[in-house]
Design a protein around this motif. Structure first.
Motif, PDB file in Angstrom:
ATOM      1  N   TYR A  60     -19.178   5.315   5.378  1.00 31.66           N
ATOM      2  CA  TYR A  60     -19.334   6.102   6.784  1.00 31.66           C
ATOM      3  C   TYR A  60     -19.374   4.992   7.895  1.00 31.66           C
ATOM      4  CZ  TYR A  60     -20.174  10.283   4.329  1.00 31.66           C
ATOM      5  OH  TYR A  60     -20.216  11.429   3.135  1.00 31.66           O
ATOM      6  N   VAL A  61     -18.012   4.638   8.393  1.00 31.28           N
ATOM      7  CA  VAL A  61     -17.995   3.316   8.976  1.00 31.28           C
ATOM      8  C   VAL A  61     -17.978   3.917  10.613  1.00 31.28           C
ATOM      9  CG1 VAL A  61     -16.653   1.606   9.650  1.00 31.28           C
ATOM     10  CG2 VAL A  61     -16.725   2.460   7.441  1.00 31.28           C
ATOM     11  N   ALA A  62     -18.704   3.317  11.746  1.00 29.35           N
ATOM     12  CA  ALA A  62     -18.679   3.292  12.817  1.00 29.35           C
ATOM     13  C   ALA A  62     -17.408   3.137  13.356  1.00 29.35           C
ATOM     14  CB  ALA A  62     -19.836   2.956  13.590  1.00 29.35           C
ATOM     15  N   GLY A  63     -16.976   3.676  14.331  1.00 30.33           N
ATOM     16  CA  GLY A  63     -15.679   3.284  14.912  1.00 30.33           C
ATOM     17  C   GLY A  63     -14.799   4.415  15.564  1.00 30.33           C
ATOM     18  N   ALA A  64     -13.846   3.874  16.626  1.00 33.66           N
ATOM     19  CA  ALA A  64     -13.109   5.100  17.252  1.00 33.66           C
ATOM     20  C   ALA A  64     -11.810   4.801  17.444  1.00 33.66           C
ATOM     21  CB  ALA A  64     -14.278   5.458  18.571  1.00 33.66           C
ATOM     22  N   LEU A  65     -10.998   5.634  17.721  1.00 27.48           N
ATOM     23  CA  LEU A  65      -9.695   5.476  18.088  1.00 27.48           C
ATOM     24  C   LEU A  65      -9.735   5.122  19.772  1.00 27.48           C
ATOM     25  CD1 LEU A  65      -8.106   8.560  16.400  1.00 27.48           C
ATOM     26  CD2 LEU A  65      -7.575   6.230  15.842  1.00 27.48           C
ATOM     27  N   PRO A  96     -11.851  -0.197  12.850  1.00 29.07           N
ATOM     28  CA  PRO A  96     -12.211  -1.477  12.390  1.00 29.07           C
ATOM     29  C   PRO A  96     -11.777  -1.946  10.858  1.00 29.07           C
ATOM     30  CG  PRO A  96     -13.917   0.261  11.951  1.00 29.07           C
ATOM     31  CD  PRO A  96     -12.782   0.696  12.872  1.00 29.07           C
ATOM     32  N   PHE A  97     -10.413  -1.645  10.723  1.00 25.95           N
ATOM     33  CA  PHE A  97      -9.820  -1.673   9.535  1.00 25.95           C
ATOM     34  C   PHE A  97      -8.674  -2.562   9.527  1.00 25.95           C
ATOM     35  CE2 PHE A  97     -11.774   2.734   9.559  1.00 25.95           C
ATOM     36  CZ  PHE A  97     -12.561   2.296   8.331  1.00 25.95           C
ATOM     37  N   PRO A  98      -8.333  -3.415   8.595  1.00 27.84           N
ATOM     38  CA  PRO A  98      -6.989  -4.150   8.453  1.00 27.84           C
ATOM     39  C   PRO A  98      -5.868  -3.236   8.240  1.00 27.84           C
ATOM     40  CG  PRO A  98      -8.372  -5.028   6.851  1.00 27.84           C
ATOM     41  CD  PRO A  98      -9.105  -3.582   7.201  1.00 27.84           C
ATOM     42  N   ASP A  99      -4.713  -3.831   8.655  1.00 25.28           N
ATOM     43  CA  ASP A  99      -3.516  -3.024   8.542  1.00 25.28           C
ATOM     44  C   ASP A  99      -3.246  -2.477   7.163  1.00 25.28           C
ATOM     45  OD1 ASP A  99      -2.902  -4.040  11.130  1.00 25.28           O
ATOM     46  OD2 ASP A  99      -1.422  -5.426  10.373  1.00 25.28           O
ATOM     47  N   ARG A 100      -2.659  -1.233   7.080  1.00 29.57           N
ATOM     48  CA  ARG A 100      -2.441  -0.363   5.975  1.00 29.57           C
ATOM     49  C   ARG A 100      -3.522  -0.554   4.865  1.00 29.57           C
ATOM     50  NH1 ARG A 100       3.377  -3.376   6.401  1.00 29.57           N
ATOM     51  NH2 ARG A 100       4.340  -1.643   7.339  1.00 29.57           N
ATOM     52  N   SER A 101      -4.804  -0.345   5.468  1.00 23.65           N
ATOM     53  CA  SER A 101      -6.022  -0.244   4.357  1.00 23.65           C
ATOM     54  C   SER A 101      -5.857   1.014   3.466  1.00 23.65           C
ATOM     55  CB  SER A 101      -7.095  -0.446   5.353  1.00 23.65           C
ATOM     56  OG  SER A 101      -7.414  -1.565   5.749  1.00 23.65           O
ATOM     57  N   PHE A 102      -5.291   1.957   4.155  1.00 18.08           N
ATOM     58  CA  PHE A 102      -5.342   3.316   3.410  1.00 18.08           C
ATOM     59  C   PHE A 102      -4.131   3.926   2.967  1.00 18.08           C
ATOM     60  CE2 PHE A 102      -9.061   2.780   6.024  1.00 18.08           C
ATOM     61  CZ  PHE A 102     -10.070   3.056   5.286  1.00 18.08           C
ATOM     62  N   ASP A 103      -3.977   4.633   1.823  1.00 16.97           N
ATOM     63  CA  ASP A 103      -2.653   5.402   1.667  1.00 16.97           C
ATOM     64  C   ASP A 103      -2.519   6.411   2.513  1.00 16.97           C
ATOM     65  OD1 ASP A 103      -2.011   3.378  -0.619  1.00 16.97           O
ATOM     66  OD2 ASP A 103      -3.693   4.532  -1.727  1.00 16.97           O
ATOM     67  N   LEU A 104      -3.485   7.314   2.630  1.00 15.69           N
ATOM     68  CA  LEU A 104      -3.419   8.383   3.267  1.00 15.69           C
ATOM     69  C   LEU A 104      -4.460   8.641   4.381  1.00 15.69           C
ATOM     70  CD1 LEU A 104      -2.140  11.300   3.638  1.00 15.69           C
ATOM     71  CD2 LEU A 104      -3.860  12.083   1.633  1.00 15.69           C
ATOM     72  N   VAL A 105      -4.256   8.833   5.531  1.00 17.01           N
ATOM     73  CA  VAL A 105      -4.862   8.916   6.580  1.00 17.01           C
ATOM     74  C   VAL A 105      -5.075  10.495   7.352  1.00 17.01           C
ATOM     75  CG1 VAL A 105      -5.398   8.529   9.088  1.00 17.01           C
ATOM     76  CG2 VAL A 105      -4.670   6.636   7.528  1.00 17.01           C
ATOM     77  N   LEU A 106      -6.306  11.104   7.199  1.00 18.40           N
ATOM     78  CA  LEU A 106      -6.213  12.543   7.569  1.00 18.40           C
ATOM     79  C   LEU A 106      -6.980  12.450   9.104  1.00 18.40           C
ATOM     80  CD1 LEU A 106      -7.629  13.984   4.175  1.00 18.40           C
ATOM     81  CD2 LEU A 106      -5.243  13.714   5.079  1.00 18.40           C
ATOM     82  N   SER A 107      -6.646  13.374   9.901  1.00 20.58           N
ATOM     83  CA  SER A 107      -7.149  13.349  11.334  1.00 20.58           C
ATOM     84  C   SER A 107      -7.200  14.723  11.615  1.00 20.58           C
ATOM     85  CB  SER A 107      -6.440  12.522  12.438  1.00 20.58           C
ATOM     86  OG  SER A 107      -6.995  12.680  13.512  1.00 20.58           O
ATOM     87  N   SER A 108      -8.263  15.506  11.928  1.00 21.24           N
ATOM     88  CA  SER A 108      -8.529  16.742  12.487  1.00 21.24           C
ATOM     89  C   SER A 108      -9.164  17.111  13.578  1.00 21.24           C
ATOM     90  CB  SER A 108      -8.832  17.799  11.170  1.00 21.24           C
ATOM     91  OG  SER A 108     -10.413  17.789  11.132  1.00 21.24           O
ATOM     92  N   GLY A 115      -5.063 -10.268  17.158  1.00 25.56           N
ATOM     93  CA  GLY A 115      -6.407 -10.814  16.995  1.00 25.56           C
ATOM     94  C   GLY A 115      -7.256  -9.641  16.141  1.00 25.56           C
ATOM     95  N   ALA A 116      -6.491  -8.495  15.499  1.00 21.58           N
ATOM     96  CA  ALA A 116      -7.239  -7.555  14.917  1.00 21.58           C
ATOM     97  C   ALA A 116      -8.110  -8.337  14.042  1.00 21.58           C
ATOM     98  CB  ALA A 116      -6.125  -6.589  14.084  1.00 21.58           C
ATOM     99  N   ASP A 117      -9.190  -7.655  13.704  1.00 25.29           N
ATOM    100  CA  ASP A 117     -10.213  -8.046  12.592  1.00 25.29           C
ATOM    101  C   ASP A 117      -9.624  -7.907  11.355  1.00 25.29           C
ATOM    102  OD1 ASP A 117     -12.473  -8.697  11.076  1.00 25.29           O
ATOM    103  OD2 ASP A 117     -13.675  -7.532  12.456  1.00 25.29           O
ATOM    104  N   ALA A 118      -9.626  -8.983  10.519  1.00 25.43           N
ATOM    105  CA  ALA A 118      -9.086  -9.027   9.146  1.00 25.43           C
ATOM    106  C   ALA A 118     -10.040  -8.700   8.239  1.00 25.43           C
ATOM    107  CB  ALA A 118      -8.515 -10.422   8.934  1.00 25.43           C
ATOM    108  N   ARG A 119     -11.354  -8.453   8.581  1.00 26.20           N
ATOM    109  CA  ARG A 119     -12.429  -8.119   7.553  1.00 26.20           C
ATOM    110  C   ARG A 119     -12.297  -6.691   7.347  1.00 26.20           C
ATOM    111  NH1 ARG A 119     -17.513 -10.200  10.604  1.00 26.20           N
ATOM    112  NH2 ARG A 119     -16.330  -9.308  12.314  1.00 26.20           N
TER     113      ARG A 119
END
Length: 252
Positions: A116-121, A125-137, A231-235
């Motif tokens: 459970y990661v703190a972050g907002a659109l 706080p994720f690198p490019d293409r970190s996930f295969d599938l993204v869900l947003s409801s 400059g996106a965070d690579a971590r």
């Protein structure tokens, strides 16, 4: 905005999730107090949720959701004719499932906090293409009267940035009127111009009248990302398999 506690089964229905979908790395954005990650993780799914409330409020979020469920039950029961009951059946079952989901979320965020990661659109706080599938409801389009079209486009581009295969968004109607978000076609055209095709699929779930469509963004097409923040965070704050491609699937 409300703190929601939707269940794993609701997610499967809302997003038409197959077993193959759940074999991928999945991001829930925003997660709220939903039990999707809790139940998915128990099934061995590599799932993570991100939400701004996972910061200082994470320890009380489940309790807030429980209070909201109790408060909303009377409103839902009194206005039952305004909702679609094909999936839930009755207001009582609706309230019971939401309460069970809030309890599962509360237990899981305490037991597995790194999921459970703190972050907002629009800045995740994720690198490019970190996930295969993204869900947003129930954020984009749902709150179209409160969130501007520019925010929607920036948020959609950010969801595309972190998705290797697909982004799915549900529903595409305003929560205030049950009408389709008025700028939906313009946003889809803007994404298409960036090389991100989309489609609307009907699903076997609705609670709002007319709210039975999911918007699917295809992010698997070859080519540059539509927007990678300088400059996106690579971590990666999620400390397991997110950047490791499964056997037979090579990272782009």
């Amino acid at each position: 905005m409300l703190v929601s506690s939707r269940s794993f089964d609701e997610y499967r229905a809302m997003f038409a999730l197959s077993d193959d979908d759940l074999a991928q790395r999945v991001l829930d954005c925003p997660g709220g107090a939903a039990s999707f990650v809790a139940r998915a993780g128990a099934r061995g799914v590599d799932a993570v949720a991100v939400d701004p409330l996972y910061g200082q409020e994470r320890d009380v979020l489940g309790a807030l959701a429980q209070r909201e469920i109790e408060h909303k039950h009377a409103d839902v029961a009194a206005g039952a004719r305004d909702f679609v009951w094909d999936w839930f059946g009755t207001p009582e079952r609706y309230t019971r499932l939401r309460a069970e989901s809030a309890r599962a979320f509360t237990a899981d965020i305490a037991a597995r906090p790194d999921r459970y990661v703190a972050g907002a659109l629009p800045h995740l706080p994720f690198p490019d293409r970190s996930f295969d599938l993204v869900l947003s409801s129930h954020l984009l389009f749902s709150y179209g009267a409160q969130l501007g079209e520019d925010f929607h486009l920036s948020a959609l581009i950010e969801l595309v940035r972190v998705a290797r295969r697909e982004v799915r968004l549900f529903p595409v109607v305003l929560h205030t009127s049950d009408e389709r978000y008025p700028a939906l076609d313009r946003l889809r055209n803007a994404l298409d111009a960036l090389g991100v095709p989309s489609r609307l699929d009907r699903v076997g779930y609705a609670f709002q009248p007319g709210g039975d469509e999911v918007l699917v963004l295809d992010t698997a097409a070859p080519g540059p990302l539509p927007a990678t923040r300088p400059g996106a965070d690579a971590r990666d704050p999620v400390r397991w398999r997110h950047l490791r491609a499964p056997s037979g699937f090579s990272a782009r």
